[in-house]
Design an enzyme around this catalytic site. Sequence first.
Site, PDB file in Angstrom:
ATOM      1  N   ASP A   1       0.843  -1.207   0.000  1.00 48.39           N
ATOM      2  CA  ASP A   1       0.000   0.000   0.000  1.00 48.39           C
ATOM      3  C   ASP A   1       0.876   1.255   0.000  1.00 48.39           C
ATOM      4  O   ASP A   1       0.367   2.376  -0.028  1.00 48.39           O
ATOM      5  CB  ASP A   1      -1.029  -0.011   1.144  1.00 48.39           C
ATOM      6  CG  ASP A   1      -0.392  -0.071   2.513  1.00 48.39           C
ATOM      7  OD1 ASP A   1       0.849  -0.150   2.609  1.00 48.39           O
ATOM      8  OD2 ASP A   1      -1.147  -0.031   3.521  1.00 48.39           O
ATOM      9  N   SER A   2       2.201   1.068  -0.058  1.00 43.67           N
ATOM     10  CA  SER A   2       3.111   2.188  -0.329  1.00 43.67           C
ATOM     11  C   SER A   2       2.753   2.833  -1.666  1.00 43.67           C
ATOM     12  O   SER A   2       3.193   3.950  -1.945  1.00 43.67           O
ATOM     13  CB  SER A   2       4.570   1.700  -0.343  1.00 43.67           C
ATOM     14  OG  SER A   2       4.725   0.571  -1.185  1.00 43.67           O
TER      15      SER A   2
ATOM     16  N   GLU B   1      -0.892  -5.354   8.944  1.00 48.50           N
ATOM     17  CA  GLU B   1       0.021  -4.732   9.910  1.00 48.50           C
ATOM     18  C   GLU B   1      -0.434  -4.967  11.344  1.00 48.50           C
ATOM     19  O   GLU B   1      -1.638  -4.903  11.640  1.00 48.50           O
ATOM     20  CB  GLU B   1       0.107  -3.222   9.642  1.00 48.50           C
ATOM     21  CG  GLU B   1       0.715  -2.896   8.299  1.00 48.50           C
ATOM     22  CD  GLU B   1       0.903  -1.392   8.068  1.00 48.50           C
ATOM     23  OE1 GLU B   1       0.705  -0.597   9.005  1.00 48.50           O
ATOM     24  OE2 GLU B   1       1.259  -1.031   6.928  1.00 48.50           O
TER      25      GLU B   1
ATOM     26  N   LYS C   1      -0.954  -9.402   3.294  1.00 46.59           N
ATOM     27  CA  LYS C   1      -0.167  -8.888   4.423  1.00 46.59           C
ATOM     28  C   LYS C   1      -1.015  -7.907   5.219  1.00 46.59           C
ATOM     29  O   LYS C   1      -1.747  -7.103   4.645  1.00 46.59           O
ATOM     30  CB  LYS C   1       1.104  -8.207   3.910  1.00 46.59           C
ATOM     31  CG  LYS C   1       1.952  -7.568   5.023  1.00 46.59           C
ATOM     32  CD  LYS C   1       3.353  -7.252   4.571  1.00 46.59           C
ATOM     33  CE  LYS C   1       3.522  -5.972   3.819  1.00 46.59           C
ATOM     34  NZ  LYS C   1       3.096  -4.739   4.518  1.00 46.59           N
TER      35      LYS C   1
ATOM     36  N   ASP D   1      -0.975  -6.159   0.036  1.00 51.35           N
ATOM     37  CA  ASP D   1      -1.339  -5.547   1.320  1.00 51.35           C
ATOM     38  C   ASP D   1      -2.845  -5.401   1.472  1.00 51.35           C
ATOM     39  O   ASP D   1      -3.529  -4.958   0.536  1.00 51.35           O
ATOM     40  CB  ASP D   1      -0.736  -4.135   1.411  1.00 51.35           C
ATOM     41  CG  ASP D   1       0.624  -4.130   2.072  1.00 51.35           C
ATOM     42  OD1 ASP D   1       0.974  -5.106   2.763  1.00 51.35           O
ATOM     43  OD2 ASP D   1       1.352  -3.123   1.901  1.00 51.35           O
TER      44      ASP D   1
ATOM     45  N   GLU E   1       9.829  -3.955   9.868  1.00 53.18           N
ATOM     46  CA  GLU E   1      10.198  -2.671   9.269  1.00 53.18           C
ATOM     47  C   GLU E   1      10.801  -1.754  10.324  1.00 53.18           C
ATOM     48  O   GLU E   1      10.210  -1.544  11.391  1.00 53.18           O
ATOM     49  CB  GLU E   1       8.950  -2.014   8.639  1.00 53.18           C
ATOM     50  CG  GLU E   1       9.260  -0.659   8.007  1.00 53.18           C
ATOM     51  CD  GLU E   1       8.154  -0.122   7.107  1.00 53.18           C
ATOM     52  OE1 GLU E   1       7.129  -0.818   6.918  1.00 53.18           O
ATOM     53  OE2 GLU E   1       8.312   1.003   6.598  1.00 53.18           O
TER      54      GLU E   1
HETATM   55  O1  KIV Z   1       3.608  -1.062   1.503  1.00 52.23           O
HETATM   56  C1  KIV Z   1       4.773  -1.479   1.418  1.00 52.23           C
HETATM   57  O2  KIV Z   1       5.484  -1.247   0.439  1.00 52.23           O
HETATM   58  C2  KIV Z   1       5.293  -2.238   2.546  1.00 52.23           C
HETATM   59  C3  KIV Z   1       6.781  -2.372   2.642  1.00 52.23           C
HETATM   60  C4  KIV Z   1       7.347  -1.114   3.158  1.00 52.23           C
HETATM   61  C5  KIV Z   1       7.186  -3.545   3.469  1.00 52.23           C
HETATM   62  O3  KIV Z   1       4.556  -2.667   3.382  1.00 52.23           O
END
Ligand code: KIV
Length: 271
Positions: free
Chosen positions: A54-55, A124, A122, A93, A189
Amino acid sequence: MNQYSSTAALKPLSITDLAAMKQRGEKISCLTAYDAGFSALIDKVGVDMILVGDSLGMVIQGHDTTLPVTIRDMVYHTRCVSKARQRAFIIADLPFMTYATPVMAAKNAAKLMQLGGAQMVKLEGSRIDCVRFLVDQGIPVCGHLGLLPQSINQLGGYKVQGKEQAAAEKMLADAQQLQQAGASLLVLECVPASLAKEISLQLTIPVIGIGAGVDCDGQVLVLYDMLNIGTIKRPRFSRNFMSDAANIEEAINTYHQAVKQSRFPAVEHSF
Ligand code: KIV
């Protein structure tokens, strides 16, 4: 066939392949990607996993945080990535507020897998209830501890996590609980290298670091940071792999080889 692969037909790596890599001490390489072009290039080089992070809210959409990213955005980008890869394992994510309850988590994870083509989702934090529920539904899960970008307003900034003894002990306990709940992978992270090493040793599942030192079982970077493109300042734990490369493919290959040979991250990229 390309310069990186054999003639054998490529099929996507599985969670069993990733677990076997940890067991035999082979480092796992991972990069984020959000579209078909970069996905194909990363896959061609032989990077083991692609994270549709989600970056993308920051590097693609131009937001200050990952919070505005929706499940619709994630499905769209995950589908673009998964269509273009042959071998790399695909993780997507679950974005902010899409796993507030286990049932919500399962509905949204199903979208990422059925519509997006993700092999794993994934989430958090220490969300043991969600992890257990997803795993019970047959959905592979990657945990994410340390700096949690979706909790940035609670954390008050992008800072190293787990520096104090109590916080370090809690992170280790959380990691063990996530594994017990059925998580197959864990991302750490912005964590002190010594703590990340300890967690990687204690867990049987692969631990993938970003700003977490060289002793994790694998490494992930945000593609746009390591290619030095985009509007956001590159974090200290990343490296500009374009500085000595003739082109993007070479930069990605240099990163992949550096991870495989434990040459990245160096001390200056660690805490
Ligand atoms: O969203 C993302 O790119 C991430 C990485 C920073 C691990 O979760």
